[in-house]
Design a protein around this motif. Sequence first.
Motif, PDB file in Angstrom:
ATOM      1  N   GLN A 208       0.817  -1.207   0.000  1.00 18.53           N
ATOM      2  CA  GLN A 208       0.000   0.000   0.000  1.00 18.53           C
ATOM      3  C   GLN A 208       0.856   1.264   0.000  1.00 18.53           C
TER       4      GLN A 208
ATOM      5  N   ALA B  18       0.576   3.988  -2.981  1.00 16.41           N
ATOM      6  CA  ALA B  18       0.204   5.374  -2.678  1.00 16.41           C
ATOM      7  C   ALA B  18       1.315   6.337  -3.088  1.00 16.41           C
TER       8      ALA B  18
ATOM      9  N   THR C 146      -4.578   9.282   1.973  1.00 12.33           N
ATOM     10  CA  THR C 146      -3.784   8.094   2.303  1.00 12.33           C
ATOM     11  C   THR C 146      -2.924   8.312   3.546  1.00 12.33           C
TER      12      THR C 146
ATOM     13  N   ALA D 114      -5.972   1.351   4.929  1.00 15.38           N
ATOM     14  CA  ALA D 114      -5.061   1.680   3.822  1.00 15.38           C
ATOM     15  C   ALA D 114      -5.676   1.328   2.475  1.00 15.38           C
TER      16      ALA D 114
ATOM     17  N   ALA E 209      -8.598   3.626   1.703  1.00 15.39           N
ATOM     18  CA  ALA E 209      -8.105   4.966   1.386  1.00 15.39           C
ATOM     19  C   ALA E 209      -7.579   5.025  -0.044  1.00 15.39           C
ATOM     20  N   LEU E 210      -6.802   4.003  -0.446  1.00 11.57           N
ATOM     21  CA  LEU E 210      -6.239   4.001  -1.801  1.00 11.57           C
ATOM     22  C   LEU E 210      -7.315   3.843  -2.863  1.00 11.57           C
TER      23      LEU E 210
ATOM     24  N   THR F 241      -9.676   6.790  -3.092  1.00 10.12           N
ATOM     25  CA  THR F 241      -9.014   7.909  -3.765  1.00 10.12           C
ATOM     26  C   THR F 241      -9.077   7.737  -5.275  1.00 10.12           C
TER      27      THR F 241
END
Length: 438
Positions: A263, A267, A290, A328, A331-332, A335
Motif C-alpha cells: 500500500q 500510494a 492516504t 489503507a 483509502a487508496l 481515492t
Amino acid sequence: MGPWLDSITAWLSANPSWLGAAVFLVSFVECLAIAGIIVPGTVLLFAIAALAGSGILPLGEALLLGFLGGLLGDFVSYFLGRRFHQNIRRLPGLRQHPEWIAGAETYFQRYGIASLLVGRFIGPLRPMLPMVAGMFDMPLVRFAAVSVVAAAGWSVAYILPGWATGAAIRLPLPEGFWPEAAVVGAGLAVLLGVAIQSSVRAKPYATWLIALTCLILLIGVFLGWPYLAHLDQGVMTLVQEHRSEAAENFVVLVTGLGDFKTQFCAAALLLIVLVITRQWRHAVFACSTTLGSAIINQCMKHTFARARPEVLAEPLSSYSMPSGHASASFALFMTLAVLAGRGQPVRLRLTWLVLGVIPAASICVSRVYLGVHWPTDVLAGMLLAFFACATSLAFVENKQPLPALPLRVWWLLLPVIFAVLVGFAAHSLTHGLIRYEY
C-alpha cells in the motif's frame, strides 16, 4: 414474482444437485443482451445464492459459477453485436423498446472501456453494453480483458451477499448476533442514504455531511465494540467454518494487496505520477487521504489497545483496531474511485465508488478469514478511510470542484499501480513475506 420465486427455490431445495447449474444459468441470463432486462435475475440470483449458502454449495464454487455464467453472457452478447451490427435493432424486444440500446450506445460512446466496468453494476446497462461493444467492433482481446475483470467484481458483489445470508441463517450463531447486526446494518444504511441523497440533490455541503456521518459512525464503533461481541463472534464463526486449503493461497494473495509495503508503494507512486503530471490539487487530495488514514489509524490503535483474535496458532501481539489493511486499502481505492468520477454525472460517480469498494472489501474479508482481525476492526478501518477521504475532498473542493484527470494521466497511472499491487502481493505470497500484523 413471489409464487414463481418460491416454486423455483422449493424445487432447488428438493434437487440440490442442480443448484450449481442454476447459479450459472441465472448469471448467464442476467448478463445476456435483452434477456437480462426482461428477467428479474438480481432477485432470483440472491435467492439462489442464499440457498447455496445454506450448506449446499461452497462459496468458492458459487462465485466461480457466477463468474463463468456472467462471462459467457458477456461474450454471447458481444458476438451478437459483432454478427448483426446495426441490424440488431430488428431483434424482438429491441423493435418495441429502442431506448434499451440507445441508452447503452450513448453510454459506450461517451465512456468507452470504462463503461464496461462501471455499467456492469447498473441494471439496465449491464446486459446491453457488451452487445454494443460488439456493434462498434471493439477488439476482442480488449473486450475480453475488461469483461474478465468486470465479471469477477460482479460475481462477488451479487453472489456473496446472498450466500452469506444463507450461511448466517444456517449456523447456530450467538443469541445477540442479529440485533447487533441490525444496528450495524442500520448505521451503514444511513451512511449510504446520506451519501446518495446529498449527492443526487447536489447539496453544496454533501461531502461535509458524508464526512460527519462517517465520523459519528466511527466514534460509535470505537465506543460500542465491547457491545458488539456477538456480532464479532458470529461473523468470525461464519468465516472460519469455510476455511480450506484450496482457498488459502488465494486469500493470502488478496491480503497481500493490503500489506503495508504494498500500500505504501502504491500510494507513493500515485502521488509521484500526480506530481509529475502537475495535477497539484489531485495530489493534495490523494496525499491527505492516504497519509491521514495511516496516521489516524496508528494513533487509534495505541489509544484503544484492543487485542487480536486468538485464531492463529501463535496469536499476534500487536493491537487490532482499526485494521491497517482495511484503512489503507479503502483509502487508496476510494481515492482512485473519487478521481475517476470527477467531472462525471452523480450516478456514474457513485458507481465508481462501488467499484472501489469491491477490492478493498475483499482485503477486509481476507483479514477476518485469516483470523487476524475482528469484523469490527475492519469496519472501523473502512469508516476511518471514508472519513479521511470525504474530509480531504471537502477541503480540496472548498472553492471549486476538482476537475477530471486527463486521460493521459490514467494511462500512466493505472498500469503502474496495478503492477505494484499484483507484483508485491505475488512476491510476498511466493516468499512467505505476508505481514499479518499491519
